[in-house]
Scaffold this motif. Structure first.
Motif, PDB file in Angstrom:
ATOM      1  N   VAL A  25      14.986 102.285  14.395  1.00 36.16           N
ATOM      2  CA  VAL A  25      13.995 101.282  14.788  1.00 36.16           C
ATOM      3  C   VAL A  25      13.664 101.349  16.276  1.00 36.16           C
ATOM      4  O   VAL A  25      12.503 101.220  16.678  1.00 36.16           O
ATOM      5  N   LEU A  26      14.654 101.580  17.113  1.00 31.83           N
ATOM      6  CA  LEU A  26      14.482 101.453  18.556  1.00 31.83           C
ATOM      7  C   LEU A  26      13.995 102.718  19.256  1.00 31.83           C
ATOM      8  O   LEU A  26      13.601 102.663  20.425  1.00 31.83           O
ATOM      9  N   LYS A  27      14.010 103.864  18.566  1.00 28.65           N
ATOM     10  CA  LYS A  27      13.612 105.104  19.219  1.00 28.65           C
ATOM     11  C   LYS A  27      12.202 104.987  19.785  1.00 28.65           C
ATOM     12  O   LYS A  27      11.236 104.701  19.075  1.00 28.65           O
ATOM     13  N   GLY A  28      12.107 105.138  21.103  1.00 28.75           N
ATOM     14  CA  GLY A  28      10.818 105.097  21.775  1.00 28.75           C
ATOM     15  C   GLY A  28      10.290 103.717  22.082  1.00 28.75           C
ATOM     16  O   GLY A  28       9.224 103.578  22.703  1.00 28.75           O
ATOM     17  N   VAL A  29      11.004 102.663  21.693  1.00 28.05           N
ATOM     18  CA  VAL A  29      10.560 101.293  21.967  1.00 28.05           C
ATOM     19  C   VAL A  29      10.839 100.932  23.429  1.00 28.05           C
ATOM     20  O   VAL A  29      11.965 101.121  23.906  1.00 28.05           O
ATOM     21  N   SER A  30       9.832 100.443  24.123  1.00 30.34           N
ATOM     22  CA  SER A  30      10.000 100.047  25.521  1.00 30.34           C
ATOM     23  C   SER A  30      10.479  98.598  25.589  1.00 30.34           C
ATOM     24  O   SER A  30       9.867  97.711  24.986  1.00 30.34           O
ATOM     25  N   ILE A  31      11.563  98.367  26.322  1.00 25.14           N
ATOM     26  CA  ILE A  31      12.155  97.027  26.428  1.00 25.14           C
ATOM     27  C   ILE A  31      12.405  96.704  27.892  1.00 25.14           C
ATOM     28  O   ILE A  31      13.083  97.445  28.598  1.00 25.14           O
ATOM     29  N   LYS A  32      11.837  95.592  28.338  1.00 26.77           N
ATOM     30  CA  LYS A  32      12.120  95.079  29.674  1.00 26.77           C
ATOM     31  C   LYS A  32      13.276  94.097  29.563  1.00 26.77           C
ATOM     32  O   LYS A  32      13.116  93.009  29.008  1.00 26.77           O
ATOM     33  N   LEU A  33      14.438  94.497  30.054  1.00 29.37           N
ATOM     34  CA  LEU A  33      15.656  93.689  29.958  1.00 29.37           C
ATOM     35  C   LEU A  33      15.903  92.976  31.278  1.00 29.37           C
ATOM     36  O   LEU A  33      16.026  93.607  32.324  1.00 29.37           O
ATOM     37  N   GLU A  34      15.976  91.629  31.205  1.00 30.61           N
ATOM     38  CA  GLU A  34      16.229  90.815  32.394  1.00 30.61           C
ATOM     39  C   GLU A  34      17.678  90.351  32.401  1.00 30.61           C
ATOM     40  O   GLU A  34      18.213  89.943  31.366  1.00 30.61           O
ATOM     41  N   GLY A  35      18.318  90.400  33.565  1.00 30.91           N
ATOM     42  CA  GLY A  35      19.687  89.921  33.667  1.00 30.91           C
ATOM     43  C   GLY A  35      20.010  89.444  35.056  1.00 30.91           C
ATOM     44  O   GLY A  35      19.417  89.900  36.040  1.00 30.91           O
ATOM     45  N   SER A  36      20.944  88.505  35.142  1.00 26.51           N
ATOM     46  CA  SER A  36      21.419  88.025  36.431  1.00 26.51           C
ATOM     47  C   SER A  36      22.621  88.850  36.871  1.00 26.51           C
ATOM     48  O   SER A  36      23.503  89.159  36.062  1.00 26.51           O
ATOM     49  N   ASN A  37      22.654  89.197  38.158  1.00 25.98           N
ATOM     50  CA  ASN A  37      23.791  89.960  38.676  1.00 25.98           C
ATOM     51  C   ASN A  37      24.835  89.055  39.321  1.00 25.98           C
ATOM     52  O   ASN A  37      25.694  89.503  40.058  1.00 25.98           O
ATOM     53  N   ALA A  38      24.760  87.753  39.016  1.00 23.19           N
ATOM     54  CA  ALA A  38      25.642  86.793  39.668  1.00 23.19           C
ATOM     55  C   ALA A  38      27.100  86.949  39.258  1.00 23.19           C
ATOM     56  O   ALA A  38      27.997  86.546  39.988  1.00 23.19           O
ATOM     57  N   VAL A  39      27.364  87.504  38.083  1.00 25.89           N
ATOM     58  CA  VAL A  39      28.736  87.701  37.622  1.00 25.89           C
ATOM     59  C   VAL A  39      29.014  89.199  37.507  1.00 25.89           C
ATOM     60  O   VAL A  39      28.314  89.913  36.785  1.00 25.89           O
ATOM     61  N   ALA A  40      30.019  89.660  38.243  1.00 23.35           N
ATOM     62  CA  ALA A  40      30.451  91.061  38.219  1.00 23.35           C
ATOM     63  C   ALA A  40      29.298  92.014  38.502  1.00 23.35           C
ATOM     64  O   ALA A  40      29.230  93.114  37.939  1.00 23.35           O
ATOM     65  N   GLY A  41      28.387  91.600  39.377  1.00 22.11           N
ATOM     66  CA  GLY A  41      27.291  92.464  39.754  1.00 22.11           C
ATOM     67  C   GLY A  41      26.342  92.802  38.629  1.00 22.11           C
ATOM     68  O   GLY A  41      25.584  93.769  38.710  1.00 22.11           O
ATOM     69  N   GLY A  42      26.383  92.020  37.568  1.00 18.70           N
ATOM     70  CA  GLY A  42      25.498  92.289  36.433  1.00 18.70           C
ATOM     71  C   GLY A  42      25.987  93.394  35.536  1.00 18.70           C
ATOM     72  O   GLY A  42      25.203  94.020  34.814  1.00 18.70           O
ATOM     73  N   ALA A  43      27.302  93.632  35.533  1.00 19.39           N
ATOM     74  CA  ALA A  43      27.857  94.731  34.730  1.00 19.39           C
ATOM     75  C   ALA A  43      27.581  94.552  33.237  1.00 19.39           C
ATOM     76  O   ALA A  43      27.368  95.528  32.515  1.00 19.39           O
TER      77      ALA A  43
ATOM     78  N   GLY B 243      18.095 104.895  21.630  1.00 19.39           N
ATOM     79  CA  GLY B 243      16.769 105.478  21.704  1.00 19.39           C
ATOM     80  C   GLY B 243      15.716 104.639  22.382  1.00 19.39           C
ATOM     81  O   GLY B 243      14.572 105.086  22.529  1.00 19.39           O
ATOM     82  N   ALA B 244      16.033 103.449  22.809  1.00 23.18           N
ATOM     83  CA  ALA B 244      15.042 102.594  23.461  1.00 23.18           C
ATOM     84  C   ALA B 244      14.799 103.059  24.895  1.00 23.18           C
ATOM     85  O   ALA B 244      15.671 103.666  25.533  1.00 23.18           O
ATOM     86  N   GLU B 245      13.592 102.797  25.395  1.00 25.45           N
ATOM     87  CA  GLU B 245      13.259 103.065  26.785  1.00 25.45           C
ATOM     88  C   GLU B 245      13.389 101.740  27.530  1.00 25.45           C
ATOM     89  O   GLU B 245      12.545 100.862  27.402  1.00 25.45           O
TER      90      GLU B 245
END
Length: 522
Positions: free
Chosen positions: A361-379, A392-394
């Motif tokens: 399903v995900l091969k070639g799908v573009s995903i903008k992932l948002e995250g906070s780096n406030a804990v452990a630098g966003g690990a 496979g996601a972009e």
């Protein structure tokens, strides 16, 4: 629902520091004694200053901790959502009417009687000024649609709502609903925000001295007996004085623990490992942040497709996410942790990791992932991004500071597809407001534009009843609807470790350190 329920900038700055408590050391390195069999003096260190002393305006951990000592709520909430006496020792509650009977002999910090009329005035101010009041009384009961009355002769306070709402007791147990005595109400918001007003406190402590940005000293009120009766209340004596001082960071606090300068310190980072297996200390863990993946489900976004949401769930491993933080957290089966009342623990509702299926399903799908780096630098965010790429996601990862993350995710028509959502609140009703109702453009908190009719129906059913069995039954159906639609993908908690030296005990009702329970036991 105020933003303080998730990791807003103000909350994160205060919450990651949390607390550290220390006693003025005597010859044995333990709590100092007042010489009269009293509880001695306890020093508390925090790495961020208080933003407001007004209980209705609290925005971070330091605010909540201090105001909870000064302004006592009517009731408390224990593990599993059980309510316990506070300023009130008895109550009845229906979906439209809640009545509470105050304890006899209550006083304010100037010695004057705390009456039902004063409690009513404080609750009316809370209703009018606190964002948290929306969840206490219900969105359909704003303003004068909630009637609050009191009877000084019987010591009763009655709250009546126009529309059924079963969360009134839960709201009254919160720090924001702490009761402010007459002198505080008369002094006004500016005076309350800057520091304690003489005679305003209804809780176990009153402010003795205050130096903004440096230190605060709280003094125990003699004869105060209205402590919340939590099941795990420790034996011992409350401290005569609490000295709260601004510290630098958790490493400094851990060093002070090891040298005997501190007796209690909640730590969120790796410094807590210094105390593992040390007989001089006890270490208690409790959830600090509940992490889950949420989606922007607006048309044209990949998260609008249920198949994509399921594939994301198949791509990630909860255990691998937990291991990013040392494997010390709790893996979740819902968007709140196991201490929450009515939480679903049915792991059959969770989607198992299946990278091969995710790739289809995900091969070639573009995903903008948002995250906070406030804990452990966003690990944790970085792990999710790599897991999606492996499927496979972009992925374009924005691993930003917490303020930027909050701005992006909460914006009208926000330009994001998925986010690792760091929830502080451990209550289903509070956390659940992010998955139903209006979007930000219309004044709501449904940041991802989730449209799950079954969830919304059962959320309303759960929050409109006070019957415990009916409430939990509705919550089970609500969580099932959310999980089956993959509107939420539970991950794991990031925990706080409370490191305590022998001689200091405390309780963590609902997983939260409650300093009014702190007792010196030796």
């Amino acid at each position: 629902m105020p933003r303080s329920r998730f990791l807003s900038g103000a909350v994160m700055a205060a919450a990651t520091s949390l607390l550290a408590s220390a006693c003025t050391t005597g010859p044995a390195g333990g709590p100092s004694s007042g010489g009269d069999g009293s509880g001695g003096t306890v020093k508390i260190g925090v790495t961020s200053d208080v933003t407001s002393f007004d209980p209705a305006k609290g925005a971070g951990a330091s605010d909540y901790v201090i105001t909870s000592l000064l302004y006592q709520p009517l009731i408390g909430q224990d593990d599993g959502g059980t309510f316990v006496p506070g300023l009130a020792d008895a109550w009845t509650s229906t979906p439209t009417k809640t009545s509470l009977t105050l304890k006899k002999g209550l006083t304010c910090s100037d010695g004057s009687a705390l009456t039902a009329s004063q409690v009513v005035a404080s609750l009316k101010r809370y209703r009018a000024t606190s964002a948290g009041a929306l969840l206490t009384f219900g969105a359909a009961n704003v303003g004068e649609k909630t009637t609050i009355t009191g009877d000084d002769a019987t010591g009763t306070v009655t709250i009546t709502t126009a529309a059924p709402w079963g969360e009134v007791l839960a709201g009254l147990s919160g720090t924001g609903a702490g009761i402010i005595c007459r002198t505080g109400l008369e002094a006004g918001a500016a005076a309350l925000a800057q520091g304690a007003v003489k005679g305003a406190a209804s809780g176990p402590y009153e402010m003795a001295t205050a130096q903004r940005g440096a230190s605060y000293e709280l003094r125990l009120r003699k004869g105060f007996e209205a402590y919340p009766r939590f099941a795990s209340m420790p034996e011992g004596k409350p401290a005569d004085r609490l000295r709260i001082q601004i510290s630098k960071n958790e490493s400094t606090l851990a060093n002070q623990l090891q040298t005997g300068a501190l007796d209690l310190a909640p730590l969120t980072g790796t410094d807590s490992t210094r105390f593992t297996g040390n007989d001089t200390f006890t270490v208690m863990s409790a959830p600090f942040i509940r992490n889950f993946i949420a989606f922007n489900q607006r048309p044209g976004r990949p998260g609008a497709d249920p198949k994509v949401r399921k594939a994301v769930a198949q791509a990630v491993s909860v255990d691998a996410f937990n291991n990013v933080f040392g494997g010390t957290g709790q893996t979740l089966t819902s968007y709140v942790d196991e201490k929450a009342a009515c939480v679903s623990t049915d792991d059959s509702l969770l989607t198992r990791t299946d990278t091969a299926a995710a790739k289809q399903v995900l091969k070639g799908v573009s995903i903008k992932l948002e995250g906070s780096n406030a804990v452990a630098g966003g690990a944790g965010n970085s792990y999710v991004a790599e897991a999606l790429r492996a499927a496979g996601a972009e992925v374009k990862l924005t691993n930003a500071d917490n303020a930027t993350w909050a701005t992006h995710v909460t914006a009208n028509q926000g330009d994001w597809d998925a986010t690792v959502f760091p929830l502080i609140s451990g209550a289903l009703a509070r956390g659940g407001t992010y998955f139903l109702g209006p979007e930000p453009a219309n004044g709501g908190l449904n940041y991802g534009a989730v449209k799950n009719a079954a969830y919304a129906k059962n959320y309303v059913a759960a929050t409109s009843t006070t019957d415990r069995h009916a409430k939990c039954a509705a919550w089970q159906k609500a969580q099932e609807a959310l999980l089956k639609a993959h509107d939420v993908i539970p991950l794991a908690t990031v925990d706080v470790r409370y490191v305590a030296r022998k001689g200091v005990s405390f309780a963590t009702p609902g997983g939260a350190l409650t300093l009014s329970t702190l007792r010196i036991t030796g």
